[in-house]
Scaffold this active site. Structure first.
Site, mmCIF file in Angstrom:
data_model
loop_
_atom_site.group_PDB
_atom_site.id
_atom_site.type_symbol
_atom_site.label_atom_id
_atom_site.label_comp_id
_atom_site.label_asym_id
_atom_site.label_seq_id
_atom_site.Cartn_x
_atom_site.Cartn_y
_atom_site.Cartn_z
ATOM 1 N N LYS A 165 -6.369 32.465 -41.637
ATOM 2 C CA LYS A 165 -6.395 31.030 -41.348
ATOM 3 C C LYS A 165 -5.199 30.695 -40.452
ATOM 4 O O LYS A 165 -4.244 31.433 -40.459
ATOM 5 C CB LYS A 165 -6.304 30.216 -42.645
ATOM 6 C CG LYS A 165 -7.262 30.643 -43.747
ATOM 7 C CD LYS A 165 -8.623 30.049 -43.549
ATOM 8 C CE LYS A 165 -9.568 30.468 -44.677
ATOM 9 N NZ LYS A 165 -10.955 30.140 -44.415
ATOM 10 N N HIS A 284 -21.357 37.863 -44.409
ATOM 11 C CA HIS A 284 -21.020 36.513 -44.854
ATOM 12 C C HIS A 284 -22.305 35.693 -44.953
ATOM 13 O O HIS A 284 -23.229 35.901 -44.176
ATOM 14 C CB HIS A 284 -20.032 35.859 -43.886
ATOM 15 C CG HIS A 284 -19.455 34.592 -44.442
ATOM 16 N ND1 HIS A 284 -20.123 33.394 -44.394
ATOM 17 C CD2 HIS A 284 -18.288 34.343 -45.081
ATOM 18 C CE1 HIS A 284 -19.386 32.460 -44.982
ATOM 19 N NE2 HIS A 284 -18.275 33.000 -45.410
#
Length: 465
Positions: A165, A284
């Site tokens: 992130k 994912h």
């Protein structure tokens, strides 16, 4: 004329309560909410018809084929406890209705037009039984759980990951630096966020290069094998394959794909490439909640999980369970077993409607990710067991001292939990105590414990199930 024209009741042809499903049939459990006034048998038969050979009126070409051989059959209907307006319809599909090795074709039939059918207020596919005769036409996961452990040389504990992130906006160089720090601190994997493909602020090739550099530097310093899930998802299949090929040329161990937004056709192609070229494949599930969030319409995630095991992937995100309600936990563990195990017994209390025999199709490692931190480690170790990836994004990068200490804190917490479990301690009851005592000799863990504070365990020990 050999047939009678006009609209007909589906239940005359497609509702067959006396039918005994064959071993080769694909079985489906649908949660049906019919429109008011539509009887259950008619609605169940309509689902079977519209997802197989039926159409809304009799057609003369029906006479050119054997309906008995090809039609779907609604063979059982059972009420849903506490829901007057809903019932579960069980439908059996003959194997010949589906192209071999194609999840795409299977879904086009079973969850295609029928979901827009007017006689139904809502429709949800709860589970599918995939017969060995069909699953054997799929390659499945590129490598599976055991081969992955052997490739990585990591045994006897869950693996640790971290999503880098901020997910959007970093340059490739800074992104690679963040990857290096996490891996150097003790994580096994770092991960591209699912949104990171190839945007103006960071093109894929630059990211791949700097991440590969980070991996090799961290491996040299720690003596452990490291990986970064390089997201190969792209706008076209050709571009996706180009990215996977470049990853292979760099010699990295693992790539990643968003299987629902990318599509099953692309995913299956990528999985085959990964098997042929020794790449692990991390999956994912972005977009899954669009399909599985509503309780009465869409498709349960366990169906998407089974489909992924057939299409191919070595890891898949599966929620975290931690702090959620007890029932939800059993259901999550149900599809976690469907991903990992070879044979899973029918168990309605865990949402498993059919006994599923995977006949040695490789397993998929579930990934727990989202809002978890060091205090959750005992619960996660207890719930998911060794064959899992525990992924801490903010729980690593949010550490007050930076990424590497954040990684150290997670690794220390994990090793402490695994050791405690191996010594026979009860992780569900003594979790906080285990983390606290480990923090005494790890300043990094102590700092992490300060930031996130203890959590309340909302569930009793596992053995009460």
């Amino acid at each position: 004329v050999g047939f009678k024209a006009g609209v007909k009741d589906y239940k005359l042809t497609y509702y067959t309560p006396e039918y005994n499903p064959k071993d080769t049939d694909i079985l489906a459990a649908f949660r049906v909410t019919p429109q008011p006034g539509v009887p259950a048998e008619e609605a169940g038969a309509a689902v079977a018809a519209e997802s197989s050979t039926g159409t809304w009126t009799t057609v003369w070409t029906d006479g050119l084929t054997s309906l008995d051989r090809y039609k779907g059959r609604c063979y059982d209907i059972e009420p849903v406890a506490g829901e007057e307006s809903q019932f579960i319809a069980y439908v059996a599909y003959p194997l010949d209705l589906f192209e071999e090795g194609s999840v795409t074709n299977m879904f086009t039939s079973i969850v295609g037009n029928v979901f827009g059918f007017k006689a139904l207020x809502x429709l949800r596919l709860e589970d599918l039984r995939i017969p060995p005769a069909y699953s054997k036409t799929f390659q499945g996961p590129p490598h599976g759980i055991q081969v992955e452990r052997d490739k990585l040389n990591k045994y006897g504990r869950p693996l640790l990951g971290c999503t880098i992130k901020p997910k959007l906006g970093l340059s490739a160089k800074n992104y690679g630096r963040a990857v290096y720090e996490c891996l150097r601190g003790g994580l096994d994997f770092t991960k591209d966020d699912e949104n990171v493909n190839s945007q103006p602020f960071m093109r894929w090739r630059d990211r791949f290069l700097f991440c590969a550099e980070a991996i090799y530097k961290a491996q040299a310093e720690t003596g452990e094998i490291k990986g970064h899930y390089l997201n190969a998802t792209a706008g076209t299949c050709e571009e996706m394959m180009k990215r996977a090929i470049f990853a292979r040329e760099l010699g990295v161990p693992i790539v990643m794909h968003d299987y629902l937004t990318g599509g099953f056709t692309a995913n299956t192609s990528l999985a085959r490439y990964c098997r042929d070229n020794g790449l692990l494949l991390h999956i994912h599930r972005a977009m899954h909640a669009v399909i599985d969030r509503q309780k009465n319409h869409g498709m349960h995630f366990r169906v998407l999980a089974k489909a992924l095991r057939m299409s191919g992937g070595d890891h898949i995100h599966a929620g975290t369970v931690v702090g959620k309600l007890e029932g939800e936990r059993d259901i999550t563990l149900g599809f976690v077993d469907l991903l990992r195990d070879d044979f899973v017994e029918k168990d309605r209390s865990r949402g498993i409607y059919f006994t599923q025999d995977w006949v040695s199709l490789p397993g998929v490692i579930p990934v727990a990710s989202g809002g978890i931190h060091v205090w959750h480690m005992p619960a996660l170790t207890e719930i998911f067991g060794d064959d899992s990836v525990l992924q801490f994004g903010g729980g690593t990068l949010g550490h007050p001292w930076g990424n590497a200490p954040g990684a150290v804190a997670n690794r220390v917490a994990l090793e402490a939990c695994v050791q405690a479990r191996n010594e026979g301690r009860d992780l569900a009851r003594e979790g906080n105590e285990i983390i606290r005592s480990a923090a005494k000799w790890s300043p990094e863990l102590a700092a992490a414990c300060e930031v996130w504070k203890e959590i309340k365990f909302e569930f009793p020990a596992m053995d009460t199930l």
